[in-house]
Design an enzyme around this catalytic site. Structure first.
Site, short mmCIF file in Angstrom:
data_model
loop_
_atom_site.label_atom_id
_atom_site.label_comp_id
_atom_site.label_asym_id
_atom_site.label_seq_id
_atom_site.Cartn_x
_atom_site.Cartn_y
_atom_site.Cartn_z
N ASP A 342 -58.53 16.77 -26.00
CA ASP A 342 -58.24 16.09 -27.31
C ASP A 342 -57.72 17.49 -28.10
O ASP A 342 -58.11 18.32 -27.98
CB ASP A 342 -59.44 15.53 -28.04
CG ASP A 342 -59.99 14.40 -27.50
OD1 ASP A 342 -59.35 13.52 -26.71
OD2 ASP A 342 -61.37 14.11 -27.61
N ASP A 365 -54.99 13.40 -24.49
CA ASP A 365 -55.85 12.37 -24.83
C ASP A 365 -55.57 12.22 -26.31
O ASP A 365 -54.70 12.11 -26.73
CB ASP A 365 -57.43 12.67 -24.48
CG ASP A 365 -58.15 11.14 -24.26
OD1 ASP A 365 -57.55 10.34 -24.76
OD2 ASP A 365 -59.47 11.41 -24.22
N ASP A 369 -60.35 12.34 -32.66
CA ASP A 369 -61.32 11.59 -32.41
C ASP A 369 -62.58 11.77 -33.16
O ASP A 369 -62.81 12.93 -33.15
CB ASP A 369 -61.56 11.48 -30.53
CG ASP A 369 -60.68 10.99 -29.97
OD1 ASP A 369 -59.58 10.31 -30.52
OD2 ASP A 369 -60.61 10.73 -28.92
N ARG A 422 -54.55 3.29 -31.78
CA ARG A 422 -55.35 3.92 -32.26
C ARG A 422 -55.17 4.47 -33.56
O ARG A 422 -55.03 5.79 -33.72
CB ARG A 422 -56.13 4.86 -31.34
CG ARG A 422 -56.67 4.39 -30.05
CD ARG A 422 -57.11 5.47 -29.25
NE ARG A 422 -57.51 4.99 -27.79
CZ ARG A 422 -58.01 5.91 -26.98
NH1 ARG A 422 -58.26 7.07 -27.11
NH2 ARG A 422 -58.65 5.04 -25.70
#
Length: 531
Positions: A342, A365, A369, A422
């Site tokens: 991430d 990724d 997050d 997302r």
């Protein structure tokens, strides 16, 4: 091909008018998309190819593959542009012989005359020109192009300045005036490759020149390490023993320009402001940030490649916030490229985190997050682009024991720029406040509120977003309230229902007119605009 590529020529006059007006109304330049193609329509309409065998294939998403290795193969698209930045994701799949390459091309005149940025099987990136069919290297740098792996490659041609980037980091530059304008393209030289997410703009990347048709101003001179601002939204709330988010305030300030210096700084205890100068290559994948830190980039071309930042303790099954949960962290004005996991991960009940004015693209990724009981976080004024998995809030439908009653996050004034999914995808958090963001061509979904989450989505500008807001996207349903948003182009309407706790129960805020959000966010989001 996306509609932006198909309509580029038809919209040229209108775009010129819009750009002229925008320059008068906003203080900062924003890139105009000249052409883009992600091949999700299943065809290569608009491209002309020569040599090789070209086919649209499924490779995770649809992409354009050149499978022949016995010859030179080239393809071009678009109209004639002078200043241009052409970027694509490139996956070499085979090389036939030594010193073969795959490339993006700029200022294409015809099949034998153009500039190129190539990845070779000799372990180099080559910035060159092809004149009359003959290749001439203008600059080279060591870069490994692994077969079967995706590489984000960008070639910029502004005036006589040429710059080449791999994974968001500049690796080569040269000056040449052989070609002043032309089309864009991709190429292979006795090699096979897959190409995807081709994007052409008229403004260079971080630290680069801008087109002569736009103007740029910044709030601070290069070299400034701005620590003056404070967050709005949930990061400003007094809770869990913390009064707002102040980061390293009250502690010393240091400047770093190497990975060793940076990693040592973020591991220190106590308040500290870390000013990052230039792009730092971090070893992958993630690096822990301790409490009471401000990490801020200097100017508009400072940040990280290769690795990401982890704000949180290691995962465990505890269901109450531990006393040593990471807290009071600010991450601002940084470029993130090519991260191995991430870009930024917030986990394990971390709280009071402010992520602001960053430029994030082309990683593995998630972009940002937030999960495992973390809360009181504000994500603001970021520019996320050229990346699929954008922002996750809550990582699993079965993690309610840690997440219910937490995951209180504000997302405001972010530019979700062609990030398919997302934006964010939410589980359990309530209230999750999504306001005054600009959504552009998010092909899967905009805001997805799932797993009994509660989202308030207001004052946003959705452009060409087929499913802008949903509480039935995938998995268990959530609740959402959508109000006072703008939907233009091919945007759909919200799929929302239920009641949600009001953000005003926690903090006060003022909404911008949603009709002005696009211009405001494009002018203000990203790096080089803090203050």
């Amino acid at each position: 091909m996306s509609k932006h590529g198909r309509l580029a020529s038809l919209a040229a006059v209108a775009s010129a008018f819009v750009v002229a007006v925008a320059v008068l109304l906003v203080p900062s330049a924003s890139a105009a998309t000249l052409f883009d193609d992600n091949f999700e329509d299943g065809n290569s309409t608009g491209w002309s190819s020569s040599g090789g065998s070209w086919t649209v294939v499924a490779d995770g998403t649809r992409a354009w593959r050149q499978s022949g290795t016995s010859s030179d193969a080239r393809a071009a698209a678009g109209t004639v542009w002078a200043d241009q930045s052409v970027q694509a994701r490139v996956k070499p799949t085979a090389f036939n012989g030594s010193n073969r390459h795959v490339a993006v091309t700029a200022r294409v005149q015809n099949t034998g005359n153009y500039y190129y940025l190539a990845l070779t099987n000799a372990g180099t990136a080559v910035l060159g020109k092809r004149v009359g069919g003959a290749h001439t290297a203008l600059a080279t740098a060591p870069v490994t192009a692994a077969v079967g792996a995706w590489h984000t490659v960008r070639l910029e041609a502004f005036g006589s300045t040429l710059r080449g980037f791999v994974a968001g980091a500049q690796v080569v530059t040269a000056t040449d005036a052989a070609f002043g304008s032309g089309r864009i393209g991709v190429a292979t030289y006795y090699a096979a490759a897959t190409f995807d997410d081709v994007l052409v703009t008229d403004v260079a990347g971080p630290g680069g020149p801008t087109s002569t048709t736009t103007t740029t101003t910044t709030s601070h001179q290069p070299g400034a390490c701005d620590t003056s601002a404070r967050p709005a939204g949930f990061a400003s709330v007094t809770a869990w023993g913390q009064s707002g988010t102040t980061g390293g305030a009250g502690g010393p300030t240091i400047e770093v320009d190497t990975a060793a210096e940076f990693l040592a700084a973020i591991a220190r205890t106590g308040p500290l402001t870390v000013c990052v100068r230039g792009m730092i290559a971090l070893p992958g994948p993630m690096h822990n940030v301790t409490s009471d830190k401000t990490i801020v980039g200097i100017g508009s071309a400072s940040g990280f490649t290769g690795g990401g930042l982890n704000i949180g303790l290691p995962p465990s099954d505890v269901t109450t916030p531990p006393a040593d949960a990471v807290h009071n962290v600010i991450v601002r004005n940084l470029v993130f490229r090519g991260w191995a996991d991430d870009a930024i991960n917030v986990q394990m009940f971390s709280h009071h985190v402010w992520i602001d004015h960053n430029d994030l693209s082309d990683g593995y990724d998630g972009v940002i997050d937030i999960k495992r009981g973390s809360s009181y976080v504000t994500v603001s004024w970021n520019h996320a682009h050229n990346h699929s998995k954008n922002m996750l809030l809550g990582h699993d439908d079965d993690n309610g024991a840690q997440d219910v009653g937490r995951l209180k996050v504000t997302y405001h004034h972010n530019w979700f720029d062609r990030t398919p999914q997302r934006n964010p995808r939410v589980r359990f958090g309530e209230p999750v406040h999504v306001f005054n963001n600009y959504y552009l061509y998010n092909t899967d979904v905009g805001v997805a509120c799932q797993a009994d989450s509660g989202c308030v989505v207001e004052g946003n500008y959705f452009e060409d977003v087929e499913e802008p807001v949903s509480n039935s996207y995938a998995g268990p349903g959530g609740r959402c309230v959508a109000r006072n948003n703008v939907f233009v182009g091919e945007s759909g309407q919200p799929d929302c229902g239920g009641t949600v706790q009001e953000p005003r129960d926690y903090y006060s805020y003022t909404l911008d007119d949603p009709n002005t959000v696009k211009a405001t966010v494009m002018a203000g989001a990203g790096v080089g605009k803090v203050g």
